[in-house]
Design an enzyme around this catalytic site. Structure first.
Site, short mmCIF file in Angstrom:
data_model
loop_
_atom_site.label_atom_id
_atom_site.label_comp_id
_atom_site.label_asym_id
_atom_site.label_seq_id
_atom_site.Cartn_x
_atom_site.Cartn_y
_atom_site.Cartn_z
N CYS A 482 0.84 -1.20 0.00
CA CYS A 482 0.00 0.00 0.00
C CYS A 482 0.88 1.25 0.00
CB CYS A 482 -0.91 -0.01 1.22
SG CYS A 482 -2.30 -1.14 1.10
N GLU A 484 3.94 1.21 2.27
CA GLU A 484 5.02 0.86 3.17
C GLU A 484 6.38 1.14 2.55
OE1 GLU A 484 2.58 -2.62 2.67
OE2 GLU A 484 1.85 -0.57 2.62
#
Length: 839
Positions: A482, A484
């Site tokens: 996502c 990270e």
């Protein structure tokens, strides 16, 4: 479904007693006999589908009209390998054999017109299962087939194979069973209450991207030589881990052989098809495909086309070896490809259109790979087909110069043309990024389907430096999954689960008891009615937070060790520095950097809830604590409840409005969460850190959390990422980014900010400029990430009521985009209810 679903229970161990390996071969023949199922899209024929030419349109249409389905080949071949070799070789060698045998025996095909070859399963949209991680029950498989959203077709023969072969062998061997048995009663209580989730429950660790020189460009024979040299250098006289290192390195060699086997199989298939192909143009393409596969089976890629094919074989190996969920990505695709692009252009063997065509064919390949099937809480965490292959474009080069190049613009054109949910594409925006590139990225985003997302390159570098990376390594990093942050090719940074910050307040207000179950799961921090000050309440909240973080970290450290022992990943390890040099697995601390992430969810909701208690109960004394607790217990029922909800929802400071009263509380909660997690040892020679993202877990966490003092009703979603709570942000988008920028993003591993605009708000050149300026301003303030839904509320409401008219409507959910019709009603409503911003 083409066949009637099988009913009844498994036939115990009869499959092995009656036939053993022969029974597996027979089951493979039966599951392979079924054709891929189809589904409807808004494009009636391939001619009206998207794509730069007929080839791409046909491939895209096939990808979109094929219904995702369960593929039992991997599970059956893996079981066959374990039956033949378990107990005779080390675990890393056995895991390497699983990948080699799968690639040697799996069904392969080359679709008409394909330029990039290879699928994870039998064909497009085939989803293999991973019984060594989670052995699905027959009920699970029925649910996969029958559910309306994120369904996978399952045949009678699939069910029979699962019942007769997979379940008898894997039911008690699967890591999920071992993980659940290893946890304490306190962990189970918190898990069942929805305080946190656990990624290892149905997945494996495995979070990184292609990044190092060896991973991005070296020939497989070169890597093979590196591994053999490491084996030869082992010191059996002084190193008491030499045997374990030998086993790991041997497993790497076997896993590397797997990719060579697959490439050579495709070379042979392409050559045989070329010999039988009457169309001379297609025959030449097939011959070139065969040559590409032969080259990358052993040596370095020589061309743009060969690099893409090499990467795709690596992608298949990483995602077939285990289920890393966040898949794998080429990372800085534009920077990896630019040298080949320029050389091929100079040689006259490539032009811009051919390069774009190859990229669009790669995009089809990503879209052909649905996320592995999941059930239960894991499905609630991530209700999507997307496997989170997050391609970064732009940013800076390793030497710190501007990273935007000719291929960067080609990738934007590819995104714009293909409009796929997978791969999950983003742009990195640095201070050196040309305005033209930023505006073009905003133009693509303005189409309204949620891609690309925007990331702040300088903030990413700062985050990696803060986590102890060298500057050179930090510049190689970016965002994956996502949002990270990781140092690609040099770092293992698995996620461990989501942490429900608002639920902890509910436990605090009930003196450690979960009101949903009536069970004492937290600390006895006192009757909330007796708290004499906000500081006393906040100290109790922090005590509960620390208590549950302790439980979560302990449990995930145990799970990390189980994963390393049971499911080493020799192929991912050989693609990650310094696993070869150390002779250690990616899952066991072999990487240069080893981070473990815990994802905080609901910072907007917990901020507004605490702000309401502070403002209304303790500062302004509009409501007593007893009245507030009664209102929460009844979900604001009756006249008294409605009055209190009105005060809480409409007459209280809210996060997201650049209001320091609320924003100061956000910082206090965030900093406590960060400080309680960051720096803890993770059992892999590294440390824990946090990031702030929800995927779809904010829906699940809302379901298990009662009414909040912010005015949020019981069961409603909590806030997503670092976004404000629904309808709380009333002062416009610049106030939102001002509030969000007060968080110390550089001390996290990534934050996620969703914003929604009506299309009319960003029309024309002025609207596009405003959007670009909003991104730049937020990044200048230190924000990590921002993404946009650009669609009006009325369209979404009509799509909710008439989904048949919106089969290809795509929206941004969290760190991913998804087709509207694939989302559950709760998630659709949450997106509809997000504040619609304007300038």
């Amino acid at each position: 479904m083409a066949e009637q679903m099988m009913t009844g229970s498994a036939t115990a161990e009869g499959g092995f007693a009656c036939g053993g390996l022969d029974a597996i071969e027979a089951a493979l023949a039966r599951v392979r006999a079924h054709a891929a199922p189809t589904r409807m899209t808004s494009h009636a024929t391939w001619e009206d589908d998207r794509g730069m030419n007929d080839r791409v349109k046909r491939l895209r249409h096939q990808s979109e009209t094929t219904q995702p389905y369960l593929d039992m080949e991997r599970a059956l071949i893996e079981t066959e390998t374990y039956l033949a070799h378990e107990g005779t070789v080390s675990t890393p060698e056995l895991r390497g054999m699983v990948l080699r045998d799968y690639f040697a025996k799996k069904t392969i095909s080359i679709e008409p017109g394909e330029l990039i070859v290879g699928e994870k399963g039998r064909g497009p949209q085939a989803a293999p299962t991973f019984p060594e991680l989670c052995c699905h029950t027959l009920e699970d498989m029925h649910n996969m087939n029958d559910r309306e959203q994120v369904s996978f077709r399952v045949t009678d023969d699939d069910l029979a194979a699962q019942a007769d072969i997979v379940i008898p062998y894997w039911r008690h061997r699967a890591s999920r069973e071992k993980i659940m048995r290893a946890q304490t009663p306190a962990w189970h209580d918190a898990f069942e209450a929805g305080i946190f989730t656990e990624f290892y429950e149905q997945r494996a660790g495995g979070h990184t991207c292609l990044g190092s020189e060896r991973g991005a460009h070296a020939g497989f024979d070169e890597i093979r030589a590196d591994i053999r040299a490491a084996i030869d250098a082992l010191d059996y006289m002084a190193d008491d881990h030499a045997v374990a290192k030998r086993d790991e390195l041997s497993g790497m060699l076997i896993a590397l052989d797997a990719v060579t086997v697959l490439a050579e199989r495709y070379a042979e298939l392409a050559l045989s098809l070329a010999e039988a192909e009457p169309d001379l143009v297609r025959a030449a393409e097939l011959s070139q495909i065969a040559e590409n596969c032969r080259v990358v089976a052993h040596g370095r890629p020589r061309t743009f086309w060969q690099w893409i094919q090499r990467y795709w074989f690596i992608h298949l190996a990483v995602t077939s070896e285990t289920n890393p969920w966040d898949a794998y990505t080429p990372g800085r695709l534009d920077q990896h490809l630019i040298g080949y692009f320029r050389a091929d252009l100079a040689a006259g063997t490539l032009d811009r259109d051919r390069a774009l065509e190859l990229l669009e064919c790669l995009w089809v390949k990503f879209n052909n790979q649905p996320a592995p099937p999941k059930v239960g809480v894991t499905l609630k965490e991530s209700g999507t087909y997307s496997d989170f292959a997050n391609i970064n474009t732009g940013g800076i080069a390793p030497d710190g110069t501007d990273g935007v190049n000719e291929v960067s613009y080609l990738i934007l054109d590819c995104m714009d043309e293909m409009m796929f949910i997978q791969p999950n594409s983003n742009v990195q925006i640095s201070r050196k990024t040309p305005r033209r590139f930023l505006v073009r990225a905003c133009e693509v985003a303005r189409a309204g389907w949620g891609q690309p997302a925007f990331y702040n390159t300088e903030e990413i570098v700062d985050e990696l430096l803060a986590a102890g990376k060298s500057l050179a390594d930090a510049r190689r990093g970016g965002a994956s999954g996502c949002v990270e942050t990781g140092c690609w090719g040099y770092e293992a940074y698995p996620l461990t689960g989501y942490f429900n910050l608002p639920k902890i307040l509910e436990i605090t207000l009930n003196d450690g008891v979960d009101p949903r179950s009536g069970k004492l799961i937290g600390l006895r921090t006192g009757d909330a009615r007796a708290f004499g000050s906000y500081d006393e309440l906040f100290r109790a909240y922090l005590a509960q937070m620390r208590h549950f973080i302790d439980i979560k970290v302990r449990g995930s450290n145990v799970n990390t060790q189980i994963c390393a022992r049971e499911n080493p990943v020799p192929f991912m390890s050989l693609m990650t520095e310094d696993c070869i040099a150390r002779g250690e697995d990616y899952n066991a601390g072999g990487a240069r950097y080893n981070t473990t992430y815990l994802q905080g969810v609901g910072i907007g909701s917990i901020t507004d809830a605490l702000a309401s208690l502070k403002y209304n109960v303790f500062d302004e004394r509009r409501v007593t604590m007893a009245e507030m607790l009664d209102a929460l217990a009844t979900d604001f029922a009756g006249d008294a409840g409605a009055r209190i909800r009105g005060i809480c929802a409409r007459r209280t400071p809210k996060y997201g409005n650049d209001d320091e009263y609320a924003d100061a509380i956000m910082r206090e909660v965030f900093e406590a969460f960060r400080d309680y997690v960051t720096g803890r040892p993770n059992m892999r020679r590294g440390e824990w850190r946090i990031d702030m993202l929800p995927t779809t877990c904010h829906i699940y966490f809302g379901e298990v959390t009662g009414a909040s003092p912010s005015g949020r009703r019981a069961g409603e979603p909590v806030s997503d990422g670092i976004s404000p709570e629904a309808h709380a942000d009333t002062a416009g988008p610049t106030a939102v980014i001002a509030s969000c920028a007060k968080m110390d993003h550089a001390s996290t591993g990534g934050t996620l900010l969703n914003q929604k605009f009506a299309p009319g708000a960003i029309e024309g050149e002025r609207g596009l400029a405003n959007l670009a300026d909003l991104v730049r301003t937020y990044f200048d303030m230190g924000g990590h990430h921002i993404q946009f839904n650009i669609v009006d509320r009325s369209t979404l409401i009509d799509a909710r009521e008439h989904p048949e008219n919106y089969r290809d409507l795509i929206v941004r959910v969290a760190g991913f985009s998804e087709k509207w019709c694939n989302l559950g009603r709760d998630l659709q409503d949450e997106i509809i209810n997000r504040t619609e911003q304007t300038f």
